[in-house]
Design a protein around this motif. Structure first.
Motif, PDB file in Angstrom:
ATOM      1  N   VAL A  72      71.739-118.250  79.120  1.00  0.00           N
ATOM      2  CA  VAL A  72      72.698-119.309  78.808  1.00  0.00           C
ATOM      3  C   VAL A  72      73.065-119.245  77.327  1.00  0.00           C
ATOM      4  CG1 VAL A  72      73.172-121.787  78.851  1.00  0.00           C
ATOM      5  CG2 VAL A  72      71.716-120.764  80.622  1.00  0.00           C
ATOM      6  N   ASP A  73      74.304-118.867  77.062  1.00  0.00           N
ATOM      7  CA  ASP A  73      74.803-118.883  75.682  1.00  0.00           C
ATOM      8  C   ASP A  73      74.959-120.319  75.205  1.00  0.00           C
ATOM      9  OD1 ASP A  73      76.461-117.924  73.281  1.00  0.00           O
ATOM     10  OD2 ASP A  73      77.890-119.183  74.338  1.00  0.00           O
ATOM     11  N   GLY A  74      75.469-121.167  76.094  1.00  0.00           N
ATOM     12  CA  GLY A  74      75.672-122.544  75.699  1.00  0.00           C
ATOM     13  C   GLY A  74      76.135-123.391  76.869  1.00  0.00           C
ATOM     14  N   VAL A  75      76.301-124.675  76.582  1.00  0.00           N
ATOM     15  CA  VAL A  75      76.779-125.617  77.589  1.00  0.00           C
ATOM     16  C   VAL A  75      78.036-126.275  77.054  1.00  0.00           C
ATOM     17  CG1 VAL A  75      74.468-125.994  78.489  1.00  0.00           C
ATOM     18  CG2 VAL A  75      75.350-127.537  76.736  1.00  0.00           C
ATOM     19  N   LYS A  76      79.009-126.474  77.930  1.00  0.00           N
ATOM     20  CA  LYS A  76      80.258-127.144  77.595  1.00  0.00           C
ATOM     21  C   LYS A  76      80.245-128.491  78.286  1.00  0.00           C
ATOM     22  CE  LYS A  76      84.993-127.773  77.818  1.00  0.00           C
ATOM     23  NZ  LYS A  76      85.792-128.745  78.555  1.00  0.00           N
ATOM     24  N   VAL A  77      80.247-129.556  77.489  1.00  0.00           N
ATOM     25  CA  VAL A  77      80.060-130.897  78.022  1.00  0.00           C
ATOM     26  C   VAL A  77      81.352-131.691  77.888  1.00  0.00           C
ATOM     27  CG1 VAL A  77      78.602-132.935  77.963  1.00  0.00           C
ATOM     28  CG2 VAL A  77      77.701-130.747  77.176  1.00  0.00           C
ATOM     29  N   SER A  78      81.891-132.130  79.023  1.00  0.00           N
ATOM     30  CA  SER A  78      83.138-132.894  79.034  1.00  0.00           C
ATOM     31  C   SER A  78      82.926-134.235  79.732  1.00  0.00           C
ATOM     32  CB  SER A  78      84.244-132.104  79.741  1.00  0.00           C
ATOM     33  OG  SER A  78      84.531-130.913  79.065  1.00  0.00           O
ATOM     34  N   LEU A  79      82.077-135.058  79.132  1.00  0.00           N
ATOM     35  CA  LEU A  79      81.810-136.384  79.685  1.00  0.00           C
ATOM     36  C   LEU A  79      82.458-137.494  78.867  1.00  0.00           C
ATOM     37  CD1 LEU A  79      78.044-136.130  80.749  1.00  0.00           C
ATOM     38  CD2 LEU A  79      80.092-135.525  82.043  1.00  0.00           C
ATOM     39  N   LEU A  80      83.093-137.139  77.734  1.00  0.00           N
ATOM     40  CA  LEU A  80      83.745-138.116  76.854  1.00  0.00           C
ATOM     41  C   LEU A  80      82.769-139.198  76.395  1.00  0.00           C
ATOM     42  CD1 LEU A  80      87.175-138.480  78.730  1.00  0.00           C
ATOM     43  CD2 LEU A  80      86.553-136.874  76.905  1.00  0.00           C
ATOM     44  N   ASP A  81      81.540-138.778  76.104  1.00  0.00           N
ATOM     45  CA  ASP A  81      80.477-139.689  75.662  1.00  0.00           C
ATOM     46  C   ASP A  81      79.739-139.005  74.514  1.00  0.00           C
ATOM     47  OD1 ASP A  81      78.098-141.122  75.286  1.00  0.00           O
ATOM     48  OD2 ASP A  81      77.905-141.623  77.393  1.00  0.00           O
ATOM     49  N   ALA A  82      80.102-139.351  73.277  1.00  0.00           N
ATOM     50  CA  ALA A  82      79.559-138.672  72.108  1.00  0.00           C
ATOM     51  C   ALA A  82      78.050-138.851  71.988  1.00  0.00           C
ATOM     52  CB  ALA A  82      80.242-139.187  70.846  1.00  0.00           C
ATOM     53  N   ASP A  83      77.551-140.045  72.245  1.00  0.00           N
ATOM     54  CA  ASP A  83      76.104-140.280  72.130  1.00  0.00           C
ATOM     55  C   ASP A  83      75.337-139.422  73.130  1.00  0.00           C
ATOM     56  OD1 ASP A  83      76.476-142.108  70.097  1.00  0.00           O
ATOM     57  OD2 ASP A  83      76.448-143.848  71.426  1.00  0.00           O
ATOM     58  N   HIS A  84      75.862-139.319  74.340  1.00  0.00           N
ATOM     59  CA  HIS A  84      75.193-138.483  75.332  1.00  0.00           C
ATOM     60  C   HIS A  84      75.185-137.026  74.884  1.00  0.00           C
ATOM     61  CE1 HIS A  84      75.102-135.798  78.861  1.00  0.00           C
ATOM     62  NE2 HIS A  84      74.155-136.618  79.259  1.00  0.00           N
ATOM     63  N   GLU A  85      76.313-136.550  74.365  1.00  0.00           N
ATOM     64  CA  GLU A  85      76.371-135.152  73.932  1.00  0.00           C
ATOM     65  C   GLU A  85      75.376-134.871  72.811  1.00  0.00           C
ATOM     66  OE1 GLU A  85      79.483-132.215  71.665  1.00  0.00           O
ATOM     67  OE2 GLU A  85      80.248-133.348  73.386  1.00  0.00           O
ATOM     68  N   ILE A  86      75.279-135.777  71.853  1.00  0.00           N
ATOM     69  CA  ILE A  86      74.342-135.573  70.745  1.00  0.00           C
ATOM     70  C   ILE A  86      72.907-135.526  71.280  1.00  0.00           C
ATOM     71  CG2 ILE A  86      73.371-136.632  68.669  1.00  0.00           C
ATOM     72  CD1 ILE A  86      76.251-137.733  68.145  1.00  0.00           C
ATOM     73  N   GLY A  87      72.579-136.441  72.178  1.00  0.00           N
ATOM     74  CA  GLY A  87      71.242-136.428  72.764  1.00  0.00           C
ATOM     75  C   GLY A  87      70.974-135.158  73.541  1.00  0.00           C
ATOM     76  N   LEU A  88      71.964-134.681  74.276  1.00  0.00           N
ATOM     77  CA  LEU A  88      71.806-133.451  75.053  1.00  0.00           C
ATOM     78  C   LEU A  88      71.610-132.247  74.155  1.00  0.00           C
ATOM     79  CD1 LEU A  88      71.959-131.784  77.697  1.00  0.00           C
ATOM     80  CD2 LEU A  88      74.448-131.797  77.424  1.00  0.00           C
ATOM     81  N   ARG A  89      72.425-132.116  73.132  1.00  0.00           N
ATOM     82  CA  ARG A  89      72.319-130.916  72.287  1.00  0.00           C
ATOM     83  C   ARG A  89      70.978-130.869  71.547  1.00  0.00           C
ATOM     84  NH1 ARG A  89      76.932-132.559  67.825  1.00  0.00           N
ATOM     85  NH2 ARG A  89      75.523-133.466  66.270  1.00  0.00           N
ATOM     86  N   ARG A  90      70.384-132.025  71.263  1.00  0.00           N
ATOM     87  CA  ARG A  90      69.078-132.043  70.601  1.00  0.00           C
ATOM     88  C   ARG A  90      67.952-131.619  71.542  1.00  0.00           C
ATOM     89  NH1 ARG A  90      69.930-137.729  67.194  1.00  0.00           N
ATOM     90  NH2 ARG A  90      71.321-136.823  65.598  1.00  0.00           N
ATOM     91  N   ARG A  91      68.232-131.640  72.848  1.00  0.00           N
ATOM     92  CA  ARG A  91      67.216-131.258  73.838  1.00  0.00           C
ATOM     93  C   ARG A  91      67.394-129.831  74.357  1.00  0.00           C
ATOM     94  NH1 ARG A  91      67.214-135.674  78.442  1.00  0.00           N
ATOM     95  NH2 ARG A  91      65.399-134.446  79.117  1.00  0.00           N
ATOM     96  N   LEU A  92      68.430-129.154  73.913  1.00  0.00           N
ATOM     97  CA  LEU A  92      68.665-127.795  74.392  1.00  0.00           C
ATOM     98  C   LEU A  92      67.616-126.836  73.842  1.00  0.00           C
ATOM     99  CD1 LEU A  92      72.553-127.570  73.997  1.00  0.00           C
ATOM    100  CD2 LEU A  92      71.274-127.601  76.157  1.00  0.00           C
TER     101      LEU A  92
END
Length: 368
Positions: free
Chosen positions: A210-230
């Motif tokens: 997995v090179d990366g994940v593309k997140v299109s949930l329009l929820d900035a807080d969720h994205e920040i939390g997700l990227r910190r757990r990758l």
């Protein structure tokens, strides 16, 4: 093959004059963010792609230092662009690439009822096309998988097999229901927190694939939390067309790369902003990007999946194509009032030249 020598020079188009953009620095080389613009297709009529104009637009994106995300939802994937045409688009674009290119892998050629094995086979068929073309695969969410899967284990089975099959690390795409309501319950859970845990478990089992994940949930807080757990080395590509400047700029704990539909109409402005970010001038990055955010939020307003209409409208106003048409007649999906506001906000953001755009706008109004 498209001849680069036939394109307008950097200062000759209305869009480049207003953006004040000089031929690219490449933001991809000088900025540690990897940035893809999800590109639209230019329609000749409601069933036919204008290949010359479509490919010319990809070169416009590469010329500004952005990567091309091909055959994604911005290209009307699942909303007018069928798989045979998408496959041709991927092959043509990859054959002409002068910069980064990734391309969507889905299951949209399946018809009728489908089981997990059918979904997996369909994914693998499209994966072969993308890999053979020389584009980086983006494993898109599957409507057929959402309709068939009964549990998180079903998703793990399909995605695990896919990841075992890839020849290079891929991007996993999580598209929210604002973009496609048929994806409700994706990753085997209705609740976002549980779906996130399931998603991360799939990645953790094969992080080298997995090179990366593309997140299109329009929820900035969720994205920040997700990227910190990758896992280490797995990138987060923002697909948040509402909050992208802050997510790309990042914080003390990290930042997002980008794979964005809004970067299609704002490419020169985005590239200029990214060059400032590469220089360490975060304030100037935000100053340049800030006027694009109201435009993006307007284009992606509910129903969000009709944002393609506004993207193509702005490409037409900017002089990238000769007709305001979309596949399946989707140019009618937004009201005149919506498009008028898009034009106003695009002028403020500096992504269209006002006089040129006004002439086209008046011509279009007169033809209605």
């Amino acid at each position: 093959m498209h001849e680069v020598s036939r394109w307008p020079q950097p200062d000759s188009s209305p869009l480049r004059r207003v953006a004040g953009w000089r031929s690219p620095m490449s933001s991809q080389d000088q900025c540690d963010r990897i940035v893809f613009a999800a590109a639209h297709v230019v329609a000749k009529d409601e069933r036919t792609v204008d290949w010359d104009a479509t490919l010319k637009f990809r070169h416009h994106l590469w010329e500004h230092g952005l990567g091309v995300a091909e055959a994604m939802d911005t290209a009307q994937r699942g909303m007018g662009l069928d798989w045979p045409t998408a496959a041709e688009l991927i092959r043509r674009s990859a054959a002409e690439k002068t910069g980064r290119i990734c391309a969507g892998v889905a299951t949209d050629h399946l018809t009728g009822e489908a089981g997990l094995d059918d979904v997996l086979k369909a994914y693998l068929e499209q994966l072969d096309v993308v890999q053979e073309a020389g584009a980086q695969p983006v494993l898109m969410c599957s409507r057929q998988l959402a309709a068939t899967a009964k549990s998180a284990e079903d998703y793990e089975k399909v995605y695990g097999t896919l990841l075992d099959s890839v020849s290079e690390p891929v991007i996993l795409h999580w598209l929210g229901t604002a973009f496609d309501p048929a994806l409700q319950g994706y990753w085997g859970a209705e609740e976002v927190d549980q779906a996130t845990d399931n998603f991360l478990a799939i990645i953790a089992a094969r992080p080298d694939k997995v090179d990366g994940v593309k997140v299109s949930l329009l929820d900035a807080d969720h994205e920040i939390g997700l990227r910190r757990r990758l896992p280490a080395g797995v990138r987060c590509y923002t697909g948040d067309d509402f909050n992208y400047p802050d997510l790309i700029a990042g914080d003390s704990e990290g930042y997002s790369h980008a794979l964005l539909g809004i970067f299609d109409p704002i490419a020169p402005v985005a590239a200029k902003a990214l060059s400032k970010l590469a220089e360490g001038d975060t304030d100037e990055f935000h100053r340049i990007m800030a006027p694009t955010v109201p435009l993006s939020r307007h284009l992606f307003s509910t129903p969000t999946y009709y944002y393609k209409t506004g993207v193509v409208f702005l490409a037409w106003l900017a002089g990238h194509q000769e007709q305001f048409l979309l596949l399946d007649g989707l140019e009618t999906a937004r009201s005149v009032e919506h498009l008028a506001e898009a034009k106003r906000l695009a002028e403020i953001a500096g992504v269209i030249e006002p006089e040129f755009a006004e002439r086209r706008w008046q011509q279009w109004l007169a033809s209605r």
